[in-house]
Design a protein around this motif. Structure first.
Motif, PDB file in Angstrom:
ATOM      1  N   PHE A 167       0.834  -1.206   0.000  1.00 63.47           N
ATOM      2  CA  PHE A 167       0.000   0.000   0.000  1.00 63.47           C
ATOM      3  C   PHE A 167       0.866   1.252   0.000  1.00 63.47           C
ATOM      4  CE2 PHE A 167      -2.372   3.380   2.145  1.00 63.47           C
ATOM      5  CZ  PHE A 167      -3.531   3.410   1.374  1.00 63.47           C
ATOM      6  N   ALA A 168       1.960   1.200   0.743  1.00 63.00           N
ATOM      7  CA  ALA A 168       2.846   2.365   0.822  1.00 63.00           C
ATOM      8  C   ALA A 168       3.489   2.671  -0.530  1.00 63.00           C
ATOM      9  CB  ALA A 168       3.922   2.129   1.879  1.00 63.00           C
ATOM     10  N   GLU A 169       3.816   1.630  -1.289  1.00 64.81           N
ATOM     11  CA  GLU A 169       4.479   1.824  -2.577  1.00 64.81           C
ATOM     12  C   GLU A 169       3.523   2.331  -3.649  1.00 64.81           C
ATOM     13  OE1 GLU A 169       6.202  -1.877  -3.635  1.00 64.81           O
ATOM     14  OE2 GLU A 169       7.632  -1.908  -1.983  1.00 64.81           O
ATOM     15  N   ASN A 170       2.338   1.769  -3.693  1.00 68.07           N
ATOM     16  CA  ASN A 170       1.395   2.112  -4.761  1.00 68.07           C
ATOM     17  C   ASN A 170      -0.031   1.950  -4.243  1.00 68.07           C
ATOM     18  OD1 ASN A 170      -0.068   2.456  -7.129  1.00 68.07           O
ATOM     19  ND2 ASN A 170       1.450   1.388  -8.391  1.00 68.07           N
ATOM     20  N   PRO A 171      -0.534   2.921  -3.493  1.00 67.89           N
ATOM     21  CA  PRO A 171      -1.855   2.769  -2.860  1.00 67.89           C
ATOM     22  C   PRO A 171      -3.000   2.602  -3.855  1.00 67.89           C
ATOM     23  CG  PRO A 171      -1.042   5.021  -2.634  1.00 67.89           C
ATOM     24  CD  PRO A 171       0.098   4.199  -3.140  1.00 67.89           C
ATOM     25  N   VAL A 172      -2.930   3.271  -5.002  1.00 67.04           N
ATOM     26  CA  VAL A 172      -4.023   3.165  -5.983  1.00 67.04           C
ATOM     27  C   VAL A 172      -4.106   1.744  -6.528  1.00 67.04           C
ATOM     28  CG1 VAL A 172      -4.890   3.963  -8.215  1.00 67.04           C
ATOM     29  CG2 VAL A 172      -3.912   5.608  -6.593  1.00 67.04           C
ATOM     30  N   TRP A 173      -2.970   1.212  -6.965  1.00 62.50           N
ATOM     31  CA  TRP A 173      -2.973  -0.153  -7.494  1.00 62.50           C
ATOM     32  C   TRP A 173      -3.327  -1.158  -6.405  1.00 62.50           C
ATOM     33  CZ3 TRP A 173      -3.697  -3.296 -11.200  1.00 62.50           C
ATOM     34  CH2 TRP A 173      -3.296  -4.631 -11.089  1.00 62.50           C
ATOM     35  N   TRP A 174      -2.800  -0.950  -5.206  1.00 62.29           N
ATOM     36  CA  TRP A 174      -3.032  -1.888  -4.108  1.00 62.29           C
ATOM     37  C   TRP A 174      -4.531  -2.041  -3.844  1.00 62.29           C
ATOM     38  CZ3 TRP A 174      -5.009  -2.543   0.790  1.00 62.29           C
ATOM     39  CH2 TRP A 174      -4.476  -3.591   1.551  1.00 62.29           C
ATOM     40  N   VAL A 175      -5.268  -0.939  -3.865  1.00 57.77           N
ATOM     41  CA  VAL A 175      -6.717  -0.986  -3.634  1.00 57.77           C
ATOM     42  C   VAL A 175      -7.443  -1.527  -4.867  1.00 57.77           C
ATOM     43  CG1 VAL A 175      -8.778   0.407  -3.213  1.00 57.77           C
ATOM     44  CG2 VAL A 175      -6.679   0.855  -1.910  1.00 57.77           C
ATOM     45  N   ALA A 176      -7.059  -1.046  -6.044  1.00 59.42           N
ATOM     46  CA  ALA A 176      -7.762  -1.436  -7.272  1.00 59.42           C
ATOM     47  C   ALA A 176      -7.631  -2.922  -7.573  1.00 59.42           C
ATOM     48  CB  ALA A 176      -7.231  -0.623  -8.452  1.00 59.42           C
ATOM     49  N   TRP A 177      -6.530  -3.533  -7.143  1.00 51.14           N
ATOM     50  CA  TRP A 177      -6.284  -4.931  -7.465  1.00 51.14           C
ATOM     51  C   TRP A 177      -7.326  -5.855  -6.845  1.00 51.14           C
ATOM     52  CZ3 TRP A 177      -5.567  -8.377 -10.565  1.00 51.14           C
ATOM     53  CH2 TRP A 177      -4.760  -9.506 -10.459  1.00 51.14           C
ATOM     54  N   PHE A 178      -7.961  -5.457  -5.753  1.00 49.15           N
ATOM     55  CA  PHE A 178      -8.967  -6.315  -5.126  1.00 49.15           C
ATOM     56  C   PHE A 178     -10.186  -6.522  -6.033  1.00 49.15           C
ATOM     57  CE2 PHE A 178      -6.578  -5.084  -1.305  1.00 49.15           C
ATOM     58  CZ  PHE A 178      -6.411  -6.332  -0.714  1.00 49.15           C
ATOM     59  N   PRO A 179     -10.878  -5.474  -6.490  1.00 47.15           N
ATOM     60  CA  PRO A 179     -12.007  -5.724  -7.400  1.00 47.15           C
ATOM     61  C   PRO A 179     -11.570  -6.268  -8.756  1.00 47.15           C
ATOM     62  CG  PRO A 179     -11.638  -3.365  -7.149  1.00 47.15           C
ATOM     63  CD  PRO A 179     -10.792  -4.045  -6.119  1.00 47.15           C
ATOM     64  N   LEU A 180     -10.392  -5.854  -9.221  1.00 44.59           N
ATOM     65  CA  LEU A 180      -9.906  -6.381 -10.498  1.00 44.59           C
ATOM     66  C   LEU A 180      -9.638  -7.879 -10.405  1.00 44.59           C
ATOM     67  CD1 LEU A 180      -7.455  -3.548 -11.629  1.00 44.59           C
ATOM     68  CD2 LEU A 180      -9.678  -4.129 -12.633  1.00 44.59           C
ATOM     69  N   MET A 181      -9.248  -8.327  -9.225  1.00 45.44           N
ATOM     70  CA  MET A 181      -8.991  -9.748  -9.016  1.00 45.44           C
ATOM     71  C   MET A 181     -10.257 -10.577  -9.223  1.00 45.44           C
ATOM     72  SD  MET A 181      -7.017 -11.257  -5.695  1.00 45.44           S
ATOM     73  CE  MET A 181      -6.411  -9.610  -5.359  1.00 45.44           C
ATOM     74  N   LEU A 182     -11.398 -10.030  -8.806  1.00 43.30           N
ATOM     75  CA  LEU A 182     -12.661 -10.745  -8.998  1.00 43.30           C
ATOM     76  C   LEU A 182     -13.015 -10.833 -10.486  1.00 43.30           C
ATOM     77  CD1 LEU A 182     -14.835  -9.349  -6.060  1.00 43.30           C
ATOM     78  CD2 LEU A 182     -13.432 -11.421  -6.127  1.00 43.30           C
ATOM     79  N   LEU A 183     -12.698  -9.784 -11.234  1.00 45.09           N
ATOM     80  CA  LEU A 183     -12.930  -9.828 -12.680  1.00 45.09           C
ATOM     81  C   LEU A 183     -12.006 -10.848 -13.337  1.00 45.09           C
ATOM     82  CD1 LEU A 183     -13.315  -6.020 -13.490  1.00 45.09           C
ATOM     83  CD2 LEU A 183     -15.131  -7.730 -13.306  1.00 45.09           C
ATOM     84  N   TRP A 184     -10.746 -10.860 -12.916  1.00 42.42           N
ATOM     85  CA  TRP A 184      -9.816 -11.859 -13.436  1.00 42.42           C
ATOM     86  C   TRP A 184     -10.302 -13.271 -13.094  1.00 42.42           C
ATOM     87  CZ3 TRP A 184      -6.474 -14.163 -16.314  1.00 42.42           C
ATOM     88  CH2 TRP A 184      -5.789 -15.285 -15.848  1.00 42.42           C
ATOM     89  N   GLY A 185     -10.738 -13.461 -11.869  1.00 42.88           N
ATOM     90  CA  GLY A 185     -11.222 -14.777 -11.455  1.00 42.88           C
ATOM     91  C   GLY A 185     -12.414 -15.227 -12.269  1.00 42.88           C
ATOM     92  N   SER A 186     -13.305 -14.293 -12.594  1.00 41.68           N
ATOM     93  CA  SER A 186     -14.475 -14.626 -13.401  1.00 41.68           C
ATOM     94  C   SER A 186     -14.072 -15.016 -14.817  1.00 41.68           C
ATOM     95  CB  SER A 186     -15.434 -13.432 -13.436  1.00 41.68           C
ATOM     96  OG  SER A 186     -16.611 -13.746 -14.144  1.00 41.68           O
ATOM     97  N   PHE A 187     -13.142 -14.258 -15.393  1.00 42.87           N
ATOM     98  CA  PHE A 187     -12.626 -14.573 -16.731  1.00 42.87           C
ATOM     99  C   PHE A 187     -11.992 -15.963 -16.752  1.00 42.87           C
ATOM    100  CE2 PHE A 187      -8.698 -14.714 -19.260  1.00 42.87           C
ATOM    101  CZ  PHE A 187      -9.206 -14.560 -20.548  1.00 42.87           C
ATOM    102  N   HIS A 188     -11.115 -16.201 -15.791  1.00 45.54           N
ATOM    103  CA  HIS A 188     -10.408 -17.480 -15.720  1.00 45.54           C
ATOM    104  C   HIS A 188     -11.379 -18.631 -15.508  1.00 45.54           C
ATOM    105  CE1 HIS A 188      -8.267 -20.689 -13.482  1.00 45.54           C
ATOM    106  NE2 HIS A 188      -7.246 -20.393 -14.261  1.00 45.54           N
ATOM    107  N   PHE A 189     -12.327 -18.451 -14.586  1.00 44.14           N
ATOM    108  CA  PHE A 189     -13.247 -19.540 -14.248  1.00 44.14           C
ATOM    109  C   PHE A 189     -14.116 -19.927 -15.443  1.00 44.14           C
ATOM    110  CE2 PHE A 189     -17.306 -21.097 -12.379  1.00 44.14           C
ATOM    111  CZ  PHE A 189     -16.802 -22.256 -11.792  1.00 44.14           C
TER     112      PHE A 189
END
Length: 330
Positions: A167-189
């Motif tokens: 979070f300290a290095e890249n707070p925007v990406w750190w937060v955004a990666w959580f919802p994006l992960m669900l989209l990736w998981g849906s694509f993969h699944f």
């Protein structure tokens, strides 16, 4: 034909039907519906849900037992900690829901999609018991593969072979990666699930999961080891995209705890006769009943785009049966 009539026609085939059509994430609707998108993500992230439960478990893991990458260059006790960190919550949630919903019958058949109980003395299942079968494959194979992928990432990160962030290095990406992960998981699944319905893979691996037509909490990740290897391969994204221990732990909990609830067989959890939490996923329940539909998740409209979407109406059942007949008569 009016949608209400279609819903009632399909509802006759269920003990409980949600009474509305199944919808996808409005993020992909056109024209855009920003208010609907905000409401969708509110239901995922700001109320009691498997998403918030997975996030809570990841936070607790970081606080209580998870190693940091600088501790994982060599195997050690942290490997057992990760295994127990997945095994214990999975057993507690699946076991607790099974005891409440199926043994104690805490809410009877209210909100239960299929009023049948779990199969006993049935040779289709390992140990002739659906529950024991599901427990065995979930805990012995499923949690082991989840642990294997996670330990591999921590080991790679500890040796500098996997990109990490904070979070300290890249707070925007750190937060955004959580919802994006669900989209990736849906694509993969969606795509691996479609592959698992190819006849040879279905016979070798996926048929084990589809023994569970009438699913229960232990059915969620009750799969053949080959399917577990494929299912959890979505975690490989963390080897190529900068991530953190919190992210990969959230990913694993989302892929292990959510299926417990989505396969619970009940639409919701009743407390003092009020629905306090969403449990079942009628979208996926339809897949277990009709097989050749709803291969993905509601998070992305892959099924809608490729003509395999079942929205819980009688018309969709008719279309799915025609598609299935076409598949099996080629």
């Amino acid at each position: 034909m009016p949608p209400e009539i279609d819903i009632r026609g399909e509802a006759d085939r269920w003990h409980y039907h949600p009474g509305t059509v199944v919808e996808n994430n409005p993020l992909f609707d056109w024209p855009p519906r920003p208010r609907a998108v905000l409401q969708w993500y509110r239901a995922y992230w700001l109320v009691i849900s498997t998403t918030t439960l997975s996030l809570l478990m990841a936070v607790l893991a970081i606080w209580l037992w998870a190693p940091s990458p600088d501790q994982t260059a060599m195997p050690g006790g942290w490997v057992i900690a990760i295994w127990l960190g997945f095994l214990i919550p999975h057993s507690a949630l699946a076991g607790g829901l099974h005891l409440w919903l199926y043994r104690a019958k805490g809410q009877g058949h209210r909100l239960k999609y299929d009023q049948r109980g779990q199969a006993e003395n049935n040779g289709t299942f390992t140990f002739r018991s659906q529950v024991r079968d599901n427990m065995f494959w979930s805990l012995v194979s499923g949690i082991s593969f989840a642990t294997l992928y996670t330990v591999s990432w921590f080991w790679a990160a500890g040796n500098g072979w996997a990109a990490t962030t904070s979070f300290a290095e890249n707070p925007v990406w750190w937060v955004a990666w959580f919802p994006l992960m669900l989209l990736w998981g849906s694509f993969h699944f969606y795509w691996v699930h479609r592959a698992l319905h190819v006849p040879i893979l279905y016979r070798v691996a996926h048929a084990l999961h589809h023994r569970n037509v009438n699913v229960g909490p232990w059915s969620g990740i009750s799969m053949h080891p080959l399917e577990h290897a494929i299912y959890f391969s979505s975690l490989l994204i963390h080897f190529v995209i900068p991530t953190s221990p919190m992210h990969i732990l959230f990913h694993v909990y989302a892929f292990t705890l959510h299926p417990i609830c989505s396969h619970s067989g009940f639409d919701g959890l009743l407390v003092t006769d009020k629905k306090r939490a969403q449990l079942g996923d009628f979208f996926h329940q339809l897949h277990h009943k009709y097989f050749e539909c709803n291969y993905g998740t509601v998070e992305m409209p892959w099924d809608r785009w490729f003509g395999t979407f079942h929205n819980g109406t009688a018309e969709a059942t008719k279309r799915t049966r025609a598609f299935k007949k076409q598949m099996y008569t080629k």
